[in-house]
Design a protein around this motif. Structure first.
Motif, PDB file in Angstrom:
ATOM      1  N   LEU A 119       4.646  -7.155 -15.654  1.00 20.10           N
ATOM      2  CA  LEU A 119       3.928  -6.459 -16.731  1.00 20.10           C
ATOM      3  C   LEU A 119       2.647  -7.200 -17.099  1.00 20.10           C
ATOM      4  CD1 LEU A 119       6.952  -5.366 -18.948  1.00 20.10           C
ATOM      5  CD2 LEU A 119       5.556  -3.911 -17.433  1.00 20.10           C
ATOM      6  N   LEU A 120       2.698  -8.526 -17.082  1.00 15.37           N
ATOM      7  CA  LEU A 120       1.511  -9.324 -17.373  1.00 15.37           C
ATOM      8  C   LEU A 120       0.430  -9.103 -16.319  1.00 15.37           C
ATOM      9  CD1 LEU A 120      -0.002 -11.511 -18.993  1.00 15.37           C
ATOM     10  CD2 LEU A 120       1.169 -13.200 -17.557  1.00 15.37           C
ATOM     11  N   ILE A 121       0.800  -9.154 -15.048  1.00 15.13           N
ATOM     12  CA  ILE A 121      -0.230  -8.989 -14.017  1.00 15.13           C
ATOM     13  C   ILE A 121      -0.731  -7.547 -13.967  1.00 15.13           C
ATOM     14  CG2 ILE A 121       0.591 -10.939 -12.656  1.00 15.13           C
ATOM     15  CD1 ILE A 121       0.789  -7.788 -10.873  1.00 15.13           C
ATOM     16  N   PHE A 122       0.114  -6.582 -14.313  1.00 12.51           N
ATOM     17  CA  PHE A 122      -0.351  -5.195 -14.405  1.00 12.51           C
ATOM     18  C   PHE A 122      -1.469  -5.105 -15.432  1.00 12.51           C
ATOM     19  CE2 PHE A 122      -0.194  -1.215 -16.821  1.00 12.51           C
ATOM     20  CZ  PHE A 122      -0.527  -0.304 -15.828  1.00 12.51           C
ATOM     21  N   ALA A 123      -1.252  -5.712 -16.599  1.00 12.05           N
ATOM     22  CA  ALA A 123      -2.276  -5.689 -17.652  1.00 12.05           C
ATOM     23  C   ALA A 123      -3.540  -6.418 -17.205  1.00 12.05           C
ATOM     24  CB  ALA A 123      -1.716  -6.312 -18.934  1.00 12.05           C
ATOM     25  N   LEU A 124      -3.390  -7.581 -16.579  1.00  8.32           N
ATOM     26  CA  LEU A 124      -4.556  -8.343 -16.117  1.00  8.32           C
ATOM     27  C   LEU A 124      -5.332  -7.579 -15.047  1.00  8.32           C
ATOM     28  CD1 LEU A 124      -3.062 -11.941 -15.872  1.00  8.32           C
ATOM     29  CD2 LEU A 124      -4.747 -11.108 -17.530  1.00  8.32           C
ATOM     30  N   GLY A 146       0.810  -1.216   0.000  1.00  9.40           N
ATOM     31  CA  GLY A 146       0.000   0.000   0.000  1.00  9.40           C
ATOM     32  C   GLY A 146       0.841   1.263   0.000  1.00  9.40           C
ATOM     33  N   VAL A 147       1.907   1.270   0.789  1.00  5.04           N
ATOM     34  CA  VAL A 147       2.814   2.423   0.831  1.00  5.04           C
ATOM     35  C   VAL A 147       3.462   2.633  -0.529  1.00  5.04           C
ATOM     36  CG1 VAL A 147       4.999   3.274   1.807  1.00  5.04           C
ATOM     37  CG2 VAL A 147       3.248   2.303   3.309  1.00  5.04           C
ATOM     38  N   VAL A 148       3.930   1.555  -1.142  1.00  3.82           N
ATOM     39  CA  VAL A 148       4.537   1.652  -2.472  1.00  3.82           C
ATOM     40  C   VAL A 148       3.509   2.174  -3.473  1.00  3.82           C
ATOM     41  CG1 VAL A 148       5.458   0.297  -4.413  1.00  3.82           C
ATOM     42  CG2 VAL A 148       6.344  -0.064  -2.104  1.00  3.82           C
ATOM     43  N   GLY A 149       2.284   1.681  -3.386  1.00  2.00           N
ATOM     44  CA  GLY A 149       1.232   2.140  -4.301  1.00  2.00           C
ATOM     45  C   GLY A 149       0.946   3.618  -4.153  1.00  2.00           C
ATOM     46  N   ALA A 150       0.890   4.098  -2.913  1.00  2.40           N
ATOM     47  CA  ALA A 150       0.636   5.526  -2.679  1.00  2.40           C
ATOM     48  C   ALA A 150       1.795   6.376  -3.198  1.00  2.40           C
ATOM     49  CB  ALA A 150       0.411   5.774  -1.192  1.00  2.40           C
ATOM     50  N   LYS A 159       2.389 -11.359  -5.103  1.00  5.05           N
ATOM     51  CA  LYS A 159       2.895 -12.201  -4.021  1.00  5.05           C
ATOM     52  C   LYS A 159       3.074 -13.651  -4.456  1.00  5.05           C
ATOM     53  CE  LYS A 159       1.870 -13.558   0.747  1.00  5.05           C
ATOM     54  NZ  LYS A 159       3.142 -13.238   1.353  1.00  5.05           N
ATOM     55  N   TYR A 160       2.079 -14.204  -5.158  1.00  6.70           N
ATOM     56  CA  TYR A 160       2.086 -15.638  -5.444  1.00  6.70           C
ATOM     57  C   TYR A 160       2.520 -16.002  -6.862  1.00  6.70           C
ATOM     58  CZ  TYR A 160      -0.192 -15.959  -0.971  1.00  6.70           C
ATOM     59  OH  TYR A 160      -0.461 -15.861   0.375  1.00  6.70           O
ATOM     60  N   TYR A 161       2.703 -15.008  -7.722  1.00  7.43           N
ATOM     61  CA  TYR A 161       3.117 -15.313  -9.088  1.00  7.43           C
ATOM     62  C   TYR A 161       4.373 -14.542  -9.488  1.00  7.43           C
ATOM     63  CZ  TYR A 161       3.045 -15.605 -14.179  1.00  7.43           C
ATOM     64  OH  TYR A 161       3.402 -15.789 -15.485  1.00  7.43           O
ATOM     65  N   VAL A 162       4.351 -13.232  -9.361  1.00  3.57           N
ATOM     66  CA  VAL A 162       5.485 -12.430  -9.834  1.00  3.57           C
ATOM     67  C   VAL A 162       6.717 -12.640  -8.974  1.00  3.57           C
ATOM     68  CG1 VAL A 162       6.357 -10.098 -10.269  1.00  3.57           C
ATOM     69  CG2 VAL A 162       3.987 -10.667 -10.839  1.00  3.57           C
ATOM     70  N   PHE A 163       6.563 -12.463  -7.663  1.00  4.48           N
ATOM     71  CA  PHE A 163       7.704 -12.516  -6.755  1.00  4.48           C
ATOM     72  C   PHE A 163       7.687 -13.752  -5.873  1.00  4.48           C
ATOM     73  CE2 PHE A 163       6.800  -7.932  -7.485  1.00  4.48           C
ATOM     74  CZ  PHE A 163       7.945  -7.625  -8.195  1.00  4.48           C
ATOM     75  N   ALA A 164       7.000 -14.796  -6.315  1.00  5.68           N
ATOM     76  CA  ALA A 164       6.932 -16.036  -5.542  1.00  5.68           C
ATOM     77  C   ALA A 164       8.330 -16.630  -5.399  1.00  5.68           C
ATOM     78  CB  ALA A 164       6.007 -17.036  -6.225  1.00  5.68           C
ATOM     79  N   LEU A 166      -6.180  -7.791  -6.501  1.00  9.22           N
ATOM     80  CA  LEU A 166      -5.716  -8.716  -7.536  1.00  9.22           C
ATOM     81  C   LEU A 166      -4.222  -8.538  -7.800  1.00  9.22           C
ATOM     82  CD1 LEU A 166      -6.539 -10.936  -9.525  1.00  9.22           C
ATOM     83  CD2 LEU A 166      -7.112  -9.129 -11.162  1.00  9.22           C
ATOM     84  N   SER A 167      -3.771  -7.302  -7.906  1.00 11.83           N
ATOM     85  CA  SER A 167      -2.347  -7.081  -8.192  1.00 11.83           C
ATOM     86  C   SER A 167      -1.468  -7.520  -7.015  1.00 11.83           C
ATOM     87  CB  SER A 167      -2.078  -5.629  -8.584  1.00 11.83           C
ATOM     88  OG  SER A 167      -2.373  -4.754  -7.534  1.00 11.83           O
ATOM     89  N   PHE A 168      -1.949  -7.321  -5.779  1.00 13.09           N
ATOM     90  CA  PHE A 168      -1.171  -7.774  -4.623  1.00 13.09           C
ATOM     91  C   PHE A 168      -1.060  -9.296  -4.609  1.00 13.09           C
ATOM     92  CE2 PHE A 168      -0.984  -9.449  -0.281  1.00 13.09           C
ATOM     93  CZ  PHE A 168       0.238  -8.950   0.102  1.00 13.09           C
ATOM     94  N   VAL A 169      -2.181  -9.980  -4.750  1.00 10.16           N
ATOM     95  CA  VAL A 169      -2.182 -11.449  -4.695  1.00 10.16           C
ATOM     96  C   VAL A 169      -1.329 -12.029  -5.822  1.00 10.16           C
ATOM     97  CG1 VAL A 169      -3.643 -13.500  -4.955  1.00 10.16           C
ATOM     98  CG2 VAL A 169      -4.369 -11.622  -3.462  1.00 10.16           C
ATOM     99  N   LEU A 170      -1.483 -11.508  -7.034  1.00  7.60           N
ATOM    100  CA  LEU A 170      -0.694 -12.021  -8.161  1.00  7.60           C
ATOM    101  C   LEU A 170       0.791 -11.681  -8.006  1.00  7.60           C
ATOM    102  CD1 LEU A 170      -3.104 -11.356 -11.154  1.00  7.60           C
ATOM    103  CD2 LEU A 170      -2.496 -13.566 -10.138  1.00  7.60           C
TER     104      LEU A 170
END
Length: 135
Positions: free
Chosen positions: A71-76, A8-12, A116-121, A110-114
């Motif tokens: 980039l993929l999860i950003f688009a999704l 959240g801090v990074v997003g802000a 955590k579990y896909y991009v930076f897993a 959605l972006s947090f979950v993806l």
């Protein structure tokens, strides 16, 4: 829970810098709104990737693969945001402002979950490898 807070801090921070770039491009450089928006989002994506990789998730994975997945999860997440926005406004007939909030929550979750579990897993754990301890 700390990862969610850091996300959240990074997003802000990312949003603030992205909007600053947009308004500087329009106000100082005289760029058109769409060009300024593209520049702001381009800067924002870079900042978001770097900070989420290093600060939020503290990843030690291969940056190239993570960037492609990011980039993929950003688009999704953006497409999900847009779909929810359209459904809320046109089918549910929710006020546009509230629909933006609901769509934004969908994007954030959605972006947090993806991320955590896909991009930076931790892919080393998935392959049975051992990851070095971090401080």
């Amino acid at each position: 829970m700390m990862q969610l807070l850091r996300y959240g801090v990074v997003g802000a921070l990312n949003s603030g810098i992205g909007y600053a770039v947009i308004f500087v491009c329009m106000g100082v450089f005289g760029w058109r709104p769409v060009t300024s928006n593209i520049a702001g989002y381009a800067v924002g994506i870079v900042i978001s990737f770097v900070l989420n990789r290093n600060f939020t998730f503290r990843s030690i994975g291969a940056a190239g693969g993570e960037l492609r997945r990011f980039l993929l999860i950003f688009a999704l997440a953006y497409l999900a945001n847009l779909a929810v926005l359209l459904v809320m406004v046109h089918w549910v007939e929710m006020a546009a402002g509230w629909a933006q909030v609901v769509a934004g929550v969908v994007y954030f979750v959605l972006s947090f979950v993806l991320s955590k579990y896909y991009v930076f897993a931790d892919r080393s754990q998935q392959r049975g490898g051992r990851r070095p301890d971090r401080a």
